[in-house]
Design a protein around this motif. Structure first.
Motif, PDB file in Angstrom:
ATOM      1  N   GLU A  77       0.824  -1.212   0.000  1.00  0.00           N
ATOM      2  CA  GLU A  77       0.000   0.000   0.000  1.00  0.00           C
ATOM      3  C   GLU A  77       0.859   1.264   0.000  1.00  0.00           C
ATOM      4  O   GLU A  77       0.486   2.265  -0.628  1.00  0.00           O
ATOM      5  CB  GLU A  77      -0.920  -0.006   1.223  1.00  0.00           C
ATOM      6  CG  GLU A  77      -1.900   1.152   1.275  1.00  0.00           C
ATOM      7  CD  GLU A  77      -2.915   1.151   0.146  1.00  0.00           C
ATOM      8  OE1 GLU A  77      -3.596   2.193  -0.039  1.00  0.00           O
ATOM      9  OE2 GLU A  77      -3.051   0.127  -0.566  1.00  0.00           O
ATOM     10  N   GLN A  81       0.372   4.300  -2.624  1.00  0.00           N
ATOM     11  CA  GLN A  81       0.098   5.657  -2.167  1.00  0.00           C
ATOM     12  C   GLN A  81       1.269   6.589  -2.427  1.00  0.00           C
ATOM     13  O   GLN A  81       1.069   7.788  -2.684  1.00  0.00           O
ATOM     14  CB  GLN A  81      -0.252   5.650  -0.674  1.00  0.00           C
ATOM     15  CG  GLN A  81      -1.583   4.967  -0.372  1.00  0.00           C
ATOM     16  CD  GLN A  81      -2.738   5.569  -1.153  1.00  0.00           C
ATOM     17  OE1 GLN A  81      -2.846   6.787  -1.306  1.00  0.00           O
ATOM     18  NE2 GLN A  81      -3.612   4.714  -1.675  1.00  0.00           N
ATOM     19  N   ASP A 229     -10.064   6.159  -4.055  1.00  0.00           N
ATOM     20  CA  ASP A 229     -11.327   6.006  -3.337  1.00  0.00           C
ATOM     21  C   ASP A 229     -12.441   6.895  -3.881  1.00  0.00           C
ATOM     22  O   ASP A 229     -13.486   7.047  -3.238  1.00  0.00           O
ATOM     23  CB  ASP A 229     -11.126   6.270  -1.839  1.00  0.00           C
ATOM     24  CG  ASP A 229     -10.550   7.657  -1.561  1.00  0.00           C
ATOM     25  OD1 ASP A 229     -10.357   8.437  -2.522  1.00  0.00           O
ATOM     26  OD2 ASP A 229     -10.299   7.966  -0.376  1.00  0.00           O
ATOM     27  N   PRO A 248     -11.288  -0.687  -1.124  1.00  0.00           N
ATOM     28  CA  PRO A 248     -10.018  -0.286  -0.503  1.00  0.00           C
ATOM     29  C   PRO A 248      -8.868  -1.234  -0.855  1.00  0.00           C
ATOM     30  O   PRO A 248      -8.990  -2.446  -0.710  1.00  0.00           O
ATOM     31  CB  PRO A 248     -10.340  -0.331   0.995  1.00  0.00           C
ATOM     32  CG  PRO A 248     -11.812  -0.081   1.067  1.00  0.00           C
ATOM     33  CD  PRO A 248     -12.383  -0.760  -0.139  1.00  0.00           C
TER      34      PRO A 248
END
Length: 343
Positions: A77, A81, A229, A248
């Protein structure tokens, strides 16, 4: 060339972005929430004795939708990100910092532009985008990537490498699910320079008047998308537009034209589009796995059988398909008509 990300917030949609009535989107939530949903597949169990079941789930989703989402996919993740934040930082830079990268020159390894070149009527779409040659990571590519924000180059290299590995895992599972050798899609079929589109959709004052991206199918083999999102991606299913709701940590995976042709129509490429919203910036990171330009493509002999019937497409060089796709303005039916065998 004016970028939407350079402009202040618009109080209304400028005339040049207003689509003809027949091209405007319907309501965003045009599928009841209890109705059809895009399949979500857990890849974690593909490492154990359930591998065949996972491969079968992927084939079922590919046949039914041409698109699915994957979770527990192995891409960290913080890697996802890290690049998403760097890409958002690029669009947030002052106009003068983005100016050196503005270009419609397709030969560049990194460029920023606006709207899309694929509409033959000159309609404009509500997005800015980065076009990046991202894998393999070479010095030639990296030299053309921006050095601002400071983390952009390193995070892009890390992200593109991880997503490329995921794409190869997915291609092995697709091959196995079709009863082919696991390495079937390796080599020239997926060995072209991997491209990335980073699409930036700013808030739109009236989403009913315009689209973020026109309806199209991808010209490549396989697409792996991080949509974040914020919803906005819609896929064509059963004659309706189905919203691909964000999950998610998931990647959205969709099949391109080359997968449809290679499998002789068994796995169809999916038509999709992007809609806008009034409240939030939407940023999608699209990784496109493609054949080498000189690769010869046609229905695989193993896929011409009783289930799929005789060969539906003629053989061609991938570079020929790229030219036809552009000439057809990304129209699914027009480009496939050109390569289809008409009996």
């Amino acid at each position: 060339m004016e970028l939407l990300s350079d402009c202040p917030v618009h109080a209304s949609v400028p005339d040049k972005y207003v689509l003809p009535p027949e091209k405007r989107p319907s309501l965003l939530n045009d599928e009841p929430s209890s109705d059809v949903a895009i399949p979500v597949i857990d890849l974690h169990s593909a490492d154990d004795c359930r591998r065949q079941l996972v491969a079968a789930e992927i084939i079922k989703a590919s046949k039914g939708f041409g698109i699915f989402q994957v979770v527990n996919h192995g891409v960290a993740e913080d890697v996802v990100q890290g690049f998403r934040e760097a890409a958002a930082g690029f669009f947030a830079m002052p106009a003068e910092d983005k100016l050196p990268y503005r270009s419609d020159d397709l030969s560049k390894h990194f460029r920023v532009s606006s709207s899309t070149p694929y509409d033959r009527n000159g309609d404009r779409y509500w997005l800015d985008y980065l076009k990046i040659n991202c894998h393999p990571v070479t010095d030639e590519h990296v030299r053309e990537w921006p050095d601002k924000p400071g983390s952009f180059r390193s995070s892009l290299a890390e992200y593109s490498t991880a997503v490329h590995e995921l794409a190869q895992t997915l291609l092995r599972l697709i091959a196995e699910g079709l009863g082919l050798d696991g390495g079937f899609f390796a080599g020239d079929l997926s060995g072209g320079s991997t491209q990335m589109n980073v699409n930036y959709y700013p808030p739109c004052p009236d989403p009913s008047l315009t689209l973020g991206l026109l309806p199209h199918c991808d010209r490549h083999l396989l697409t792996v998308l991080s949509q974040g999102d914020v919803a906005g991606l819609q896929a064509r299913h059963g004659g309706r537009w189905l919203l691909v709701r964000p999950v998610p940590g998931a990647f959205v995976v969709n099949l391109g034209h080359q997968m449809e042709i290679i499998t002789n129509g068994l796995l169809a490429s999916v038509e999709h589009r992007a809609v806008t919203n009034t409240d939030a910036v939407r940023l999608s990171v699209v990784t496109l796995i493609m054949p080498k330009m000189e690769c010869r493509i046609g229905p695989a002999p193993e896929m011409v059988n009783e289930a799929t019937g005789p060969a539906k497409f003629k053989e061609f060089e991938f570079s020929e398909f790229i030219k036809a796709y552009s000439a057809a303005a990304a129209s699914r039916e027009d480009v496939l008509h050109y390569f289809r065998i008409h009996r």
